[in-house]
Write an enzyme that holds these catalytic residues in place. Structure first.
Site, PDB file in Angstrom:
ATOM      1  N   PRO A 146     -27.792  59.615 -53.565  1.00  0.00           N
ATOM      2  CA  PRO A 146     -26.673  60.318 -52.957  1.00  0.00           C
ATOM      3  C   PRO A 146     -27.084  61.462 -52.026  1.00  0.00           C
ATOM      4  O   PRO A 146     -28.070  62.159 -52.277  1.00  0.00           O
ATOM      5  CB  PRO A 146     -25.902  60.881 -54.166  1.00  0.00           C
ATOM      6  CG  PRO A 146     -26.905  60.934 -55.263  1.00  0.00           C
ATOM      7  CD  PRO A 146     -27.842  59.785 -55.024  1.00  0.00           C
ATOM      8  N   ASN A 147     -26.309  61.579 -50.963  1.00  0.00           N
ATOM      9  CA  ASN A 147     -26.427  62.656 -49.973  1.00  0.00           C
ATOM     10  C   ASN A 147     -27.598  62.508 -48.997  1.00  0.00           C
ATOM     11  O   ASN A 147     -27.786  63.360 -48.130  1.00  0.00           O
ATOM     12  CB  ASN A 147     -26.458  64.033 -50.660  1.00  0.00           C
ATOM     13  CG  ASN A 147     -25.196  64.277 -51.461  1.00  0.00           C
ATOM     14  OD1 ASN A 147     -24.100  64.184 -50.912  1.00  0.00           O
ATOM     15  ND2 ASN A 147     -25.318  64.538 -52.753  1.00  0.00           N
ATOM     16  N   GLU A 196     -41.896  57.967 -58.081  1.00  0.00           N
ATOM     17  CA  GLU A 196     -40.774  58.898 -57.897  1.00  0.00           C
ATOM     18  C   GLU A 196     -41.176  59.920 -56.833  1.00  0.00           C
ATOM     19  O   GLU A 196     -42.222  60.556 -56.952  1.00  0.00           O
ATOM     20  CB  GLU A 196     -40.481  59.608 -59.226  1.00  0.00           C
ATOM     21  CG  GLU A 196     -39.379  60.645 -59.134  1.00  0.00           C
ATOM     22  CD  GLU A 196     -39.171  61.433 -60.432  1.00  0.00           C
ATOM     23  OE1 GLU A 196     -39.895  61.188 -61.425  1.00  0.00           O
ATOM     24  OE2 GLU A 196     -38.294  62.312 -60.434  1.00  0.00           O
TER      25      GLU A 196
END
Ligand code: DQA
Length: 141
Positions: free
Chosen positions: A9-10, A97
């Protein structure tokens, strides 16, 4: 070799987020850099972004099965989504990650990652270059 790069998101408005933290690039520019590094390293890179957690989980499942490695930056989900963690645990290849900003030295809630234990490698606070490091890690593996 196929590597999936999944943004959460974003990231679709990355250029509007704090440039001191996120560098001021648009997602389009960031993905172009990542694809360029992929080409240099001789691997195919598939980039995707969504603001929907369900869609993100489906991509983790799909690319976790069909790809040879995953680079994930699930944004705020990294700090609490056990559903994404469970999906990534199924991936055949290694998971890296990545965070643009130095999450380990920001607010308390950002210091926690529910993905950390299942990730083969973690890159934080290195900006876009962090993705190059992630790609190099996956290619070496
Ligand atoms: C981020 C760090 C997260 O805490 C934040 O919610 C983001 C971006 C990063 O790349 O630094 O959306 O994942």
């Amino acid at each position: 070799m196929l590597i999936g790069v999944l943004h959460g998101p974003n990231f679709n408005v990355l250029e509007r987020r704090d440039p001191a933290l996120y560098g001021g690039l648009s997602l389009h520019e960031l993905e172009a850099r990542i694809r360029g590094w992929g080409e240099e390293l001789g691997c195919d890179v598939l980039c995707r972004q969504t603001n929907s957690e369900g869609e993100y989980i489906e991509w983790c499942q799909e690319l976790g099965e069909s790809g040879d490695g995953l680079i994930v930056n699930p944004g705020a989900w990294s700090h609490y989504s056990y559903a994404i963690r469970d999906a990534l645990e199924l991936a055949r290849g290694p998971v890296v990650e990545v965070h643009l900003s130095d999450v380990d030295n920001r607010e308390e809630w950002r210091r926690r990652s529910v993905l950390m234990e299942i990730a083969a490698h973690r890159v934080v606070g290195k900006g876009p270059e962090g993705y190059r490091e992630a790609l190099e890690f996956l290619v070496r593996r």
